[in-house]
Enzyme design. Structure first.
Site, PDB file in Angstrom:
ATOM      1  CB  ILE A   1      -0.922   0.026   1.237  1.00 18.87           C
ATOM      2  CG1 ILE A   1      -1.666  -1.313   1.377  1.00 18.87           C
ATOM      3  CG2 ILE A   1      -1.930   1.166   1.133  1.00 18.87           C
ATOM      4  CD1 ILE A   1      -2.490  -1.408   2.647  1.00 18.87           C
ATOM      5  CD  GLU A   2      -1.778   5.593  -1.828  1.00 16.48           C
ATOM      6  OE1 GLU A   2      -2.296   6.671  -1.499  1.00 16.48           O
ATOM      7  OE2 GLU A   2      -2.076   4.988  -2.870  1.00 16.48           O
ATOM      8  CB  SER A   3       0.321   3.976   3.908  1.00 21.66           C
ATOM      9  OG  SER A   3       0.145   2.559   3.946  1.00 21.66           O
ATOM     10  N   GLY A   4       3.216   2.664   2.833  1.00 19.23           N
ATOM     11  CA  GLY A   4       4.456   2.047   3.283  1.00 19.23           C
ATOM     12  C   GLY A   4       4.289   0.605   3.722  1.00 19.23           C
TER      13      GLY A   4
ATOM     14  CG  HIS B   1       3.937   8.238   2.826  1.00 23.62           C
ATOM     15  ND1 HIS B   1       3.161   9.342   3.124  1.00 23.62           N
ATOM     16  CD2 HIS B   1       3.293   7.629   1.806  1.00 23.62           C
ATOM     17  CE1 HIS B   1       2.103   9.371   2.340  1.00 23.62           C
ATOM     18  NE2 HIS B   1       2.159   8.340   1.529  1.00 23.62           N
TER      19      HIS B   1
END
Length: 522
Positions: A325-328, A352
């Site tokens: 997920i783009e959040s990390g 991130h």
């Protein structure tokens, strides 16, 4: 480092100040500080005309940036997403402030750029989309268009076009941690994400700004393991202790603290609830057929984030692929909905900006994304439609360099009702809003750019599957029980290419036990 009450800190913030925020959706918000700003503004009219800079969305719909989304309190915002910020969207849509929407990954990288004292950074990400100055330049409302400010420029380097994202000023940055020790060192051990905390603190310092951190606990000097120090004390100016952490320092919207989301507890996959059968799950069932063993995958917000992970878990695929997920977050099963960005049983939680480094440089194998509008050139809009300005989030950062993009969406929306019976799909009530339009309202994904780079693009709906070619969209599959003319072509604002090898979607996807299952989408 100095401890300070949120109410006292607010008095130091000048009118027109530049405020940077960190956080992701409903996670990582400094609610004690933001509430204090709101209370001061309502009582005294100050601080006012604040200029806000943030990367990811900053609320789950009730907290975070929503606390200060008041007419006159904010004069300008540069951010990535406001899909879960109804009050903020209202200010943007009514031109009560200047609004600039830029890709989330580029904004996380701008923190690093500013930490290095640079005027901005170059990247191809955003070319051909609404961020490109030759299209809209990221200007998200009329007030921004009239301002004369250009946050992005086109530059040509050695014969290739790039976008130049400009650095911004930071007077204060608000960061959230879990604990602070007596030396000012900050840990994030109970937070679900690492985010861009260090680079944001360094960026503020590079510009002479102040670093404000909200925490829950105060520890003895040396209590935090050196490898667990997220921000060293010399970068921290003020620390605010959350007096009501159950309200103002919740780990995630659903819990004050849940060890599953911080990586402190792993649960058996069979303990995770199964999704009920629905249109969204049906789309997810077809979408996961695009998976390849060993693939590194990104999941976007909406249908992908809500259903692809659970469907993959049900079908025993989790050990054969890697979700990110783009959040990390790397691995695990995404939480989805208003907790998009976190996961249960994550294998790793990166910062991130580093996650976007991989997305931009390597390009993940497959990304699953939602779509609000799709046009005959394969362009996709998720950022502005029907007057609603949600923003692009990390959508552009992920879809442009990804090796393969799978868009997941209902064929129409607004009252769509369908049923399945005996392996066939039946439309009981058609949605009032078409999604396949002649021209998208805003280009968040450029079909032309993808075509020039021979990107593999698939559009999955509950009743039809399309692929992108240089000539336009090709219809390759239809659901059993669906009439090609009445249920598909009649409802499109353009005529797609119909594959001479048009196939039926796998009937097994439409079977969910005995009888008929009614599904509704609003």
């Amino acid at each position: 480092m100095e401890f300070i009450q949120a109410s006292d800190l607010v008095h130091q913030i000048s009118d027109g100040g530049h405020i940077a925020l960190t956080g992701f959706g409903g996670m990582g918000q400094c609610d004690s500080i933001l509430k204090a700003i709101r209370e001061s503004f309502l009582a005294t009219g100050h601080p006012k005309d604040l200029r806000i800079f943030h990367a990811a969305g900053q609320s789950d719909g009730t907290n975070g940036l929503e606390y200060i989304a008041l007419d006159g309190l904010i004069s300008k915002v540069i951010g990535g997403h406001w899909g879960l910020l109804p009050k903020m969207r209202d200010l943007i849509e009514r031109d009560k402030l200047e609004a600039y929407c830029l890709p989330q990954g580029q904004l996380t990288h701008l923190f690093r750029t500013m930490a290095n004292g640079l005027p901005g950074h170059f990247t191809p990400i955003g070319l051909g989309t609404f961020v490109d100055p030759r299209v809209e330049g990221g200007k998200f409302n009329e007030r921004a268009k009239a301002s004369g400010y250009n946050p992005v420029e086109v530059v040509n380097i050695m014969g290739t076009d790039y976008l130049f994202y400009k650095s911004v000023a930071i007077d204060y940055v608000f960061i959230r941690g879990t604990s602070v020790d007596e030396a000012g060192n900050i840990s994030v051990n109970e937070e679900p994400l690492k985010l861009e905390l260090l680079s944001a603190a360094q960026a503020a310092k590079a510009q002479g700004g102040k670093v404000i951190v909200q925490v829950k606990h105060v520890l003895k000097r040396g209590s935090i393991h050196p490898k667990e120090v997220a921000i060293p004390g010399y970068l921290v100016d003020y620390v605010v202790i959350a007096e009501h952490p159950e309200l103002d320092h919740r780990q995630v919207p659903s819990a004050v603290f849940d060890p599953r989301y911080s990586g402190d507890l792993r649960v058996p996959e069979q303990a995770m609830p199964k999704l009920p059968f629905s249109v969204r799950k049906l789309i997810g069932r077809r979408a996961v057929k695009e998976l390849k063993e060993g693939a590194v995958i990104n999941l976007g917000i909406g249908i992908p984030g809500d259903v692809i992970g659970p469907v993959s878990a049900e079908e025993g695929l989790l050990n054969k692929i890697v979700f990110t997920i783009e959040s990390g977050v790397v691995g695990g099963v995404p939480a989805g909905k208003n907790q998009f960005g976190i996961a249960v049983n994550a294998d790793a939680i990166l910062d991130h900006a580093s996650q976007f480094d991989h997305y931009h440089g390597c390009g993940i194998d497959i990304t699953f994304m939602g779509a609000a509008q799709i046009d005959e050139r394969g362009n996709v809009n998720v950022s502005q439609f029907g007057g609603r300005k949600t923003g692009c989030g990390g959508f552009i950062d992920v879809t442009q360099p990804a090796k393969k993009v799978v868009f997941c969406t209902t064929f129409t929306n607004g009252g769509l009702e369908v049923a399945v019976e005996d392996g066939k799909l039946h439309i009981l009530k058609e949605g009032v809003h078409p999604k396949f339009v002649r021209h998208v309202e805003q280009i968040t994904f450029s079909g032309s750019y993808a075509g020039l780079h021979d990107k593999e693009v698939v559009y999955v709906t509950e009743r039809a599957v399309f692929v992108l070619s240089r000539e336009g969209l090709i219809l390759t599959e239809i659901a059993p029980g669906i009439n090609l003319q009445d249920d598909i072509l009649r409802l499109m604002d353009f005529t797609p290419i119909v594959s001479p090898d048009l196939k039926l979607m796998d009937e097994s996807m439409f079977v969910n036990g005995a009888g008929t299952t009614l599904m509704e989408v609003t």
